[in-house]
Design a protein around this motif. Structure first.
Motif, PDB file in Angstrom:
ATOM      1  N   GLN A 191      35.273  34.233  44.959  1.00 50.61           N
ATOM      2  CA  GLN A 191      35.695  32.848  44.789  1.00 50.61           C
ATOM      3  C   GLN A 191      36.331  32.708  43.399  1.00 50.61           C
ATOM      4  N   GLY A 192      36.646  31.477  43.017  1.00 50.76           N
ATOM      5  CA  GLY A 192      37.298  31.260  41.730  1.00 50.76           C
ATOM      6  C   GLY A 192      38.524  30.390  41.805  1.00 50.76           C
ATOM      7  N   GLY A 193      38.784  29.822  43.005  1.00 51.18           N
ATOM      8  CA  GLY A 193      39.886  28.879  43.130  1.00 51.18           C
ATOM      9  C   GLY A 193      41.212  29.449  42.681  1.00 51.18           C
ATOM     10  N   ASP A 194      41.942  28.651  41.902  1.00 52.49           N
ATOM     11  CA  ASP A 194      43.258  29.074  41.414  1.00 52.49           C
ATOM     12  C   ASP A 194      43.215  29.440  39.933  1.00 52.49           C
ATOM     13  N   VAL A 195      42.028  29.834  39.448  1.00 50.49           N
ATOM     14  CA  VAL A 195      41.853  30.193  38.035  1.00 50.49           C
ATOM     15  C   VAL A 195      41.718  31.716  37.935  1.00 50.49           C
ATOM     16  N   ALA A 196      42.708  32.358  37.338  1.00 58.04           N
ATOM     17  CA  ALA A 196      42.757  33.818  37.310  1.00 58.04           C
ATOM     18  C   ALA A 196      41.505  34.428  36.689  1.00 58.04           C
ATOM     19  N   GLU A 223      46.690  25.209  48.284  1.00 56.41           N
ATOM     20  CA  GLU A 223      47.534  25.696  47.206  1.00 56.41           C
ATOM     21  C   GLU A 223      48.836  26.295  47.756  1.00 56.41           C
ATOM     22  N   PRO A 224      49.910  26.345  46.943  1.00 59.77           N
ATOM     23  CA  PRO A 224      51.154  26.990  47.378  1.00 59.77           C
ATOM     24  C   PRO A 224      50.956  28.494  47.594  1.00 59.77           C
ATOM     25  N   GLN A 225      51.873  29.099  48.358  1.00 56.16           N
ATOM     26  CA  GLN A 225      51.746  30.518  48.646  1.00 56.16           C
ATOM     27  C   GLN A 225      51.787  31.365  47.370  1.00 56.16           C
ATOM     28  N   ASP A 226      52.625  30.994  46.402  1.00 58.31           N
ATOM     29  CA  ASP A 226      52.724  31.824  45.207  1.00 58.31           C
ATOM     30  C   ASP A 226      51.407  31.834  44.430  1.00 58.31           C
ATOM     31  N   VAL A 227      50.671  30.738  44.478  1.00 54.37           N
ATOM     32  CA  VAL A 227      49.361  30.710  43.824  1.00 54.37           C
ATOM     33  C   VAL A 227      48.386  31.606  44.582  1.00 54.37           C
ATOM     34  N   MET A 228      48.391  31.526  45.897  1.00 54.45           N
ATOM     35  CA  MET A 228      47.524  32.379  46.708  1.00 54.45           C
ATOM     36  C   MET A 228      47.789  33.856  46.407  1.00 54.45           C
ATOM     37  N   LEU A 229      49.046  34.243  46.373  1.00 55.52           N
ATOM     38  CA  LEU A 229      49.387  35.649  46.138  1.00 55.52           C
ATOM     39  C   LEU A 229      48.998  36.074  44.724  1.00 55.52           C
ATOM     40  N   THR A 252      49.612  32.715  58.133  1.00 49.93           N
ATOM     41  CA  THR A 252      50.929  32.840  58.746  1.00 49.93           C
ATOM     42  C   THR A 252      51.372  34.305  58.708  1.00 49.93           C
ATOM     43  N   PRO A 253      52.310  34.699  59.574  1.00 52.61           N
ATOM     44  CA  PRO A 253      52.811  36.069  59.496  1.00 52.61           C
ATOM     45  C   PRO A 253      53.336  36.436  58.103  1.00 52.61           C
ATOM     46  N   ASP A 254      54.031  35.501  57.458  1.00 47.88           N
ATOM     47  CA  ASP A 254      54.550  35.792  56.121  1.00 47.88           C
ATOM     48  C   ASP A 254      53.419  35.954  55.114  1.00 47.88           C
TER      49      ASP A 254
END
Length: 377
Positions: A191-196, A223-229, A252-254
């Motif tokens: 876990q840790g959300g969107d905090v690196a 969150e946006p995909q770029d944040v997830m990645l 999603t496939p992408d």
């Protein structure tokens, strides 16, 4: 690492990996997409179609199944595989997602989660120990630790609190899992959300505890995909290289093909069946909305090159008619077509990685989606 390892890497292409995961109910080829049977069934699809589509493993939901028909009843009837008739590898989540999705019906404490049943209002206590007990009663090949999943965006303090609590629960889950039958596995959840920094801290902490495999949770929750990645890139390199990595609730496939590029081995999502019920078909030319009027007179199949017969044999006009008429067959056909496409995508990914051609496969696949669905001539 004290726990035995049932995962074997077969090939890697950059950070993309392919391998096999051996379970008491069979072998899972990775990267793998797990269709979601929340209440022990796929909505509108027989297990036969799930198996024939190429799926090795499916997912069941601990919260819903412990409410109805109850874990004890399932155990008395021979376990989840025998009860459902799937008789293949099965992963069960821990109920942690419902901590987020049923936020108005629950209270989180150090001890665990107290839910008010969405069915009849009865009070339900789910501690880390009870979550493992329930999954043991199910006979799941892969059990998940209980965690707290936070919907994004959220404050850093809230994300930190939930991540720390999830780490403490991870330790309790591992202790509760001791004595499980040989071959059965327990996965920890990052876990840790969107905090690196918090993602890295969670991944490192779980690695010190030691699990059969590791999931990355709390993503694809707003969150946006770029944040997830970016969060995958923070966590995945810190997880043991010889253990499977599972990106929960994606997607999603992408999303999947980009996550494979970053070292992810397993996925699950309700998207193929949910979107199928709403008239959307996933294809190598992107998503086709069969509700659109332009399909009403189109005699073409969804994809004449698909390996799944219904995608080749039914016209778009007929599928459009079924969807608009509200016929159950339309939802059923589109759901199985979507599941088959997701499995075909994973098979292509595995073959490309084994051949050292994943970058080319990824580029060609994304180009096909970008080209879109061509109108009839």
């Amino acid at each position: 690492m004290s726990l035995p390892n049932s995962f074997r890497l077969l090939a890697a292409d950059g950070t993309a990996r392919t391998g096999v995961l051996e379970t008491p109910h069979g072998v899972v080829r990775t990267p793998a997409f797990m269709p979601v049977g929340t209440a022990g069934a796929m909505k509108g699809i027989h297990w036969r179609e799930i198996r024939e589509s190429g799926a090795d493993i499916v997912l069941g939901n601990t919260y819903h199944l412990m409410l109805r028909p109850t874990a004890e009843r399932i155990a008395a009837l021979g376990g989840l595989q025998k009860f459902t008739g799937w008789n293949g590898p099965m992963l069960t989540d821990s109920g942690g997602f419902q901590v987020m999705s049923l936020a108005k019906l629950r209270k989180v404490t150090e001890q665990g989660v107290r839910f008010k049943s969405h069915i009849d209002g009865a009070v339900l206590d789910l501690s880390p120990e009870r979550a493992i007990e329930v999954q043991r009663l199910f006979g799941s090949d892969i059990a998940m630790q209980l965690d707290e999943c936070v919907r994004l965006p959220a404050s850093r303090d809230e994300v930190d609190r939930a991540m720390q609590l999830s780490l403490r629960w991870a330790e309790r889950c591992k202790r509760a899992f001791e004595g499980a039958p040989q071959g059965h596995m327990l996965f920890g959840i990052v876990q840790g959300g969107d905090v690196a920094k918090l993602r890295r801290q969670s991944a490192a902490g779980l690695g010190e505890i030691g699990f059969h495999g590791y999931a990355i949770g709390g993503l694809a929750v707003g969150e946006p995909q770029d944040v997830m990645l970016a969060m995958i890139e923070e966590a995945a390199p810190l997880l043991p290289q010889d253990r499977p990595r599972y990106l929960m609730g994606v997607g999603t496939p992408d999303d999947m093909i980009e996550a494979v590029k970053r070292g992810i081995d397993m996925f699950d999502c309700v998207l193929p069946t949910r979107n199928g019920r709403h008239g959307h078909a996933f294809t190598r030319r992107g998503v086709i909305n069969l509700r659109n009027a332009r399909h009403a007179d189109d005699p073409r199949p969804l994809d004449e090159e698909s390996s799944w017969p219904p995608a080749r044999s039914y016209s778009r006009a007929y599928l459009h008619h079924l969807v608009k008429a509200g016929e159950a067959l339309g939802a059923m056909l589109l759901s199985e077509i979507n599941i088959a496409y997701f499995q075909s995508l994973m098979a292509g990914v595995r073959e490309a990685i084994a051949a050292g051609q994943f970058a080319d496969f990824r580029a060609a696949t994304k180009a096909g989606w970008a080209a879109g669905d061509l109108p009839p001539r």
